[in-house]
Design a protein around this motif. Structure first.
Motif, PDB file in Angstrom:
ATOM      1  N   VAL A 374       0.793  -1.050  -0.411  1.00 32.69           N
ATOM      2  CA  VAL A 374      -0.009  -0.071  -0.199  1.00 32.69           C
ATOM      3  C   VAL A 374       0.833   1.855  -0.453  1.00 32.69           C
ATOM      4  CG1 VAL A 374      -1.759  -1.572   0.869  1.00 32.69           C
ATOM      5  CG2 VAL A 374      -0.202   0.071   2.516  1.00 32.69           C
ATOM      6  N   GLY A 375      -0.004   2.261  -0.307  1.00 35.83           N
ATOM      7  CA  GLY A 375       1.384   3.468  -0.890  1.00 35.83           C
ATOM      8  C   GLY A 375       0.751   4.080  -2.111  1.00 35.83           C
ATOM      9  N   HIS A 376       1.686   4.688  -2.605  1.00 37.00           N
ATOM     10  CA  HIS A 376       2.403   5.100  -3.420  1.00 37.00           C
ATOM     11  C   HIS A 376       3.175   4.485  -3.992  1.00 37.00           C
ATOM     12  CE1 HIS A 376       5.644   7.585  -2.293  1.00 37.00           C
ATOM     13  NE2 HIS A 376       5.244   8.674  -1.694  1.00 37.00           N
ATOM     14  N   HIS A 377       3.862   3.377  -3.938  1.00 35.76           N
ATOM     15  CA  HIS A 377       4.983   2.396  -4.431  1.00 35.76           C
ATOM     16  C   HIS A 377       5.840   3.051  -5.506  1.00 35.76           C
ATOM     17  CE1 HIS A 377       0.698   0.000  -4.227  1.00 35.76           C
ATOM     18  NE2 HIS A 377       0.674   0.903  -4.919  1.00 35.76           N
ATOM     19  N   CYS A 378       6.426   4.189  -4.624  1.00 38.74           N
ATOM     20  CA  CYS A 378       7.533   5.593  -5.618  1.00 38.74           C
ATOM     21  C   CYS A 378       6.663   5.796  -6.801  1.00 38.74           C
ATOM     22  CB  CYS A 378       9.817   4.445  -5.795  1.00 38.74           C
ATOM     23  SG  CYS A 378       9.723   3.796  -3.549  1.00 38.74           S
ATOM     24  N   ALA A 379       6.022   6.424  -6.622  1.00 43.68           N
ATOM     25  CA  ALA A 379       5.130   6.593  -8.732  1.00 43.68           C
ATOM     26  C   ALA A 379       4.180   7.528  -7.832  1.00 43.68           C
ATOM     27  CB  ALA A 379       4.647   5.638  -9.093  1.00 43.68           C
ATOM     28  N   ARG A 380       4.794   8.242  -7.024  1.00 47.00           N
ATOM     29  CA  ARG A 380       4.310   9.371  -6.997  1.00 47.00           C
ATOM     30  C   ARG A 380       3.524  10.457  -7.049  1.00 47.00           C
ATOM     31  NH1 ARG A 380       4.456  14.627  -3.748  1.00 47.00           N
ATOM     32  NH2 ARG A 380       2.072  15.363  -2.851  1.00 47.00           N
ATOM     33  N   PRO A 381       4.437  10.833  -8.381  1.00 47.62           N
ATOM     34  CA  PRO A 381       4.114  11.879  -9.199  1.00 47.62           C
ATOM     35  C   PRO A 381       2.872  11.331  -9.727  1.00 47.62           C
ATOM     36  CG  PRO A 381       5.992  11.657  -9.473  1.00 47.62           C
ATOM     37  CD  PRO A 381       5.662  10.831  -8.362  1.00 47.62           C
ATOM     38  N   LEU A 382       2.418   9.914 -10.409  1.00 47.36           N
ATOM     39  CA  LEU A 382       1.553   9.131 -11.907  1.00 47.36           C
ATOM     40  C   LEU A 382       0.415   8.512 -10.376  1.00 47.36           C
ATOM     41  CD1 LEU A 382       0.203   7.396 -13.763  1.00 47.36           C
ATOM     42  CD2 LEU A 382       1.501   5.312 -11.773  1.00 47.36           C
ATOM     43  N   HIS A 383       0.484   8.963  -9.809  1.00 43.65           N
ATOM     44  CA  HIS A 383      -0.378   8.828  -7.949  1.00 43.65           C
ATOM     45  C   HIS A 383      -1.621  10.975  -8.116  1.00 43.65           C
ATOM     46  CE1 HIS A 383       0.234   4.925  -6.660  1.00 43.65           C
ATOM     47  NE2 HIS A 383      -0.380   5.018  -6.049  1.00 43.65           N
ATOM     48  N   LEU A 384      -0.428  11.379  -8.773  1.00 43.93           N
ATOM     49  CA  LEU A 384      -1.199  12.395  -8.914  1.00 43.93           C
ATOM     50  C   LEU A 384      -2.237  12.567  -9.970  1.00 43.93           C
ATOM     51  CD1 LEU A 384       2.418  15.049  -7.230  1.00 43.93           C
ATOM     52  CD2 LEU A 384      -0.448  13.979  -6.053  1.00 43.93           C
ATOM     53  N   GLY A 387      -5.689  11.760  -8.845  1.00 47.79           N
ATOM     54  CA  GLY A 387      -5.996  12.647  -8.314  1.00 47.79           C
ATOM     55  C   GLY A 387      -6.270  11.347  -6.863  1.00 47.79           C
ATOM     56  N   ILE A 388      -5.478  10.524  -6.582  1.00 52.74           N
ATOM     57  CA  ILE A 388      -5.325   9.686  -5.339  1.00 52.74           C
ATOM     58  C   ILE A 388      -3.811  10.175  -4.759  1.00 52.74           C
ATOM     59  CG2 ILE A 388      -7.052   8.697  -6.183  1.00 52.74           C
ATOM     60  CD1 ILE A 388      -4.483   6.553  -7.111  1.00 52.74           C
ATOM     61  N   PRO A 389      -4.058  10.048  -3.291  1.00 53.57           N
ATOM     62  CA  PRO A 389      -2.678  10.025  -2.594  1.00 53.57           C
ATOM     63  C   PRO A 389      -2.238   8.463  -2.722  1.00 53.57           C
ATOM     64  CG  PRO A 389      -4.274   9.457  -1.224  1.00 53.57           C
ATOM     65  CD  PRO A 389      -4.850   9.619  -2.526  1.00 53.57           C
ATOM     66  N   ALA A 390      -2.597   7.564  -2.737  1.00 49.42           N
ATOM     67  CA  ALA A 390      -2.028   5.868  -2.242  1.00 49.42           C
ATOM     68  C   ALA A 390      -3.203   4.822  -3.359  1.00 49.42           C
ATOM     69  CB  ALA A 390      -2.312   5.712  -0.811  1.00 49.42           C
ATOM     70  N   THR A 391      -2.877   3.789  -2.695  1.00 50.73           N
ATOM     71  CA  THR A 391      -3.698   2.531  -3.945  1.00 50.73           C
ATOM     72  C   THR A 391      -2.933   1.074  -3.048  1.00 50.73           C
ATOM     73  OG1 THR A 391      -1.410   1.702  -5.420  1.00 50.73           O
ATOM     74  CG2 THR A 391      -4.050   3.496  -6.156  1.00 50.73           C
ATOM     75  N   THR A 392      -3.999   0.263  -3.258  1.00 50.36           N
ATOM     76  CA  THR A 392      -3.874  -0.631  -2.283  1.00 50.36           C
ATOM     77  C   THR A 392      -3.356  -2.040  -4.212  1.00 50.36           C
ATOM     78  OG1 THR A 392      -5.493  -0.684  -1.149  1.00 50.36           O
ATOM     79  CG2 THR A 392      -4.479  -3.154  -1.943  1.00 50.36           C
ATOM     80  N   ARG A 393      -2.350  -2.296  -3.680  1.00 49.67           N
ATOM     81  CA  ARG A 393      -1.253  -2.915  -4.674  1.00 49.67           C
ATOM     82  C   ARG A 393      -1.462  -4.597  -4.696  1.00 49.67           C
ATOM     83  NH1 ARG A 393       4.543  -2.117  -6.858  1.00 49.67           N
ATOM     84  NH2 ARG A 393       5.155  -3.455  -5.187  1.00 49.67           N
ATOM     85  N   ALA A 394      -1.830  -5.520  -5.507  1.00 50.50           N
ATOM     86  CA  ALA A 394      -1.356  -6.511  -5.536  1.00 50.50           C
ATOM     87  C   ALA A 394      -1.133  -7.071  -6.509  1.00 50.50           C
ATOM     88  CB  ALA A 394      -2.711  -7.546  -5.588  1.00 50.50           C
TER      89      ALA A 394
END
Length: 420
Positions: A374-384, A387-394
């Motif tokens: 969980v988090g921005h997975h070292c890809a914060r510009p992509l999350h911005l 329009g989201i601060p973070a995702t869950t990633r499987a």
């Protein structure tokens, strides 16, 4: 390579940690291989055997252990070169990780000691990346732009999670010196086609680098077929150990590039006034290298090759199609990335309406033994961008099953009930 049927249950037996019981009697469901993959017994044993029977420093000793260690280290280089179909073993540089490999390339541009015109960079020149990059493929180029006064530009990302190349000819122009993009996104799962980007870069005389950390572990990658000049990837995502990564680069470019680090073993001749340097790859491997880690990476290449990268790709494509359908049935789930299993890998990032990803990951782990990131997975510009601060990633790999995807879906339904 092998033509044997893909037997995921047999493969799972090679990974002792997958049978581990977690606290509270929970079984482990590991869905975080995009972060770091688990290690098969064959890799663990190869590293243990080297430490127990062959360990010594490399390139420095004429005694038996030194010779055996050097042979094992260089044998690992041969295995990695064969794994990515490199034309020459001397085009394989061992680094600490993919981040270091990309920094090595960035260091070569705008460096005053490098007189090769292809690496000359200053005000008026341009660097092109993309909005979907891992920070490892953003920050080195930002630092380069700050050092040289060059302009940093980037491809956008479509709402579907694809690279937006509609402005390709304007973005990559005659002032562009280097283009660096991910071969596969660590958040979206998107697999980028390199041919239009490489083709345009060639038209304007720019060089091309690929971050292949999420690609090399999951599909056949032939470095020359990509058309790139530089390719970086890391060992710990492909069943190997941490502490070792790889830079592949065309031989003529390695010859032109200055050393990245100075020290022992990268030199040809040292005086108090100046030094000359060994040819590549030694020129870029200063000091004691990650010897045992290289042995482990070589064993990982052997292991993956024994299964077959094409077979692994097929297995993951089937898992991805299954997971996309299963996740589509979860109310309030928003998938960030392509919704069809075409030109995408087995990385699935999503949000649940009204629930923070950190809460999702915590409940999945605490109550179901499901490991996601969980988090921005070292890809914060992509999350911005979305329009989201973070995702869950499987993120799935060769040892995952449809039963584990079903467990994830059940866990997500439970999370929704908790917050309902």
């Amino acid at each position: 390579m092998t033509d044997q049927p893909f037997d995921v249950e047999r493969i799972r037996k090679d990974f002792p940690i997958l049978s581990r019981e977690l606290p509270g009697g929970r079984s482990l469901t590991y869905l975080d291989s995009g972060n770091s993959s688990q290690k098969p017994r064959q890799v663990v044993e190869a590293m243990r055997e080297h430490l127990e029977a062959h360990y010594a420093n490399v390139g420095r000793a004429l005694h038996t252990l030194g010779s055996e260690a050097t042979e094992a280290y260089e044998d690992a280089r041969d295995k990695v070169a064969a794994f990515v179909s490199a034309p020459s073993r001397d085009e394989i540089v061992f680094t600490k990780n993919a981040s270091e490999a990309l920094n090595l390339v960035a260091y070569s541009f705008g460096n005053p000691v490098n007189t090769d015109e292809r690496f000359r960079l200053g005000p008026g020149d341009r660097i092109v990346i993309s909005e979907m990059e891992h920070h490892s493929n953003i920050v080195p180029w930002q630092l380069l732009a700050q050092r040289t006064g060059a302009e940093l530009r980037w491809f956008g990302v479509t709402d579907e999670g694809r690279l937006d190349i509609s402005g390709l000819e304007e973005l990559i122009d005659e002032r562009t010196k280097i283009v660096s993009i991910a071969l596969q996104s660590n958040v979206l799962g998107t697999i980028n086609s390199t041919s239009p980007i490489v083709g345009r870069a060639r038209e304007v005389g720019a060089l091309v680098a690929l971050d292949a950390s999420q690609a090399v572990p999951h599909m056949p990658v032939d470095v020359t077929e990509t058309g790139a000049d530089f390719i970086a990837f890391t060992g710990h995502k492909m069943c190997g150990p941490t502490g070792i990564g790889v830079l592949w680069a065309r031989a003529e470019l390695l010859e032109a590039m200055p050393p990245f680090l100075g020290g022992g073993e990268m030199i040809e001749l040292v005086t108090m006034e100046s030094s000359t340097y060994a040819p590549a790859p030694a020129k870029f491997e200063a000091g004691t290298p990650p010897i045992v880690e290289a042995v482990g990476l070589g064993a990982a290449c052997d292991y993956l090759s024994s299964i077959g990268m094409a077979a692994i790709k097929r297995h993951e494509r089937e898992l991805t199609a299954y997971a996309l359908d299963a996740l589509a049935e979860v109310p309030g789930l928003r998938l960030i990335g392509p919704r069809i299993p075409i030109a995408r890998g087995a990385t699935l990032s999503f949000t649940l309406k009204g629930i923070h990803p950190h809460d999702v990951g915590q409940i999945l782990d605490d109550e179901f033994g499901i490991a996601v990131r969980v988090g921005h997975h070292c890809a914060r510009p992509l999350h911005l961008r979305f329009g989201i601060p973070a995702t869950t990633r499987a993120s799935l790999y060769l040892y995952n099953t449809t039963d584990e995807i079903d467990a994830l879906v059940r866990g997500l339904h439970h999370v929704q009930k908790v917050f309902g």
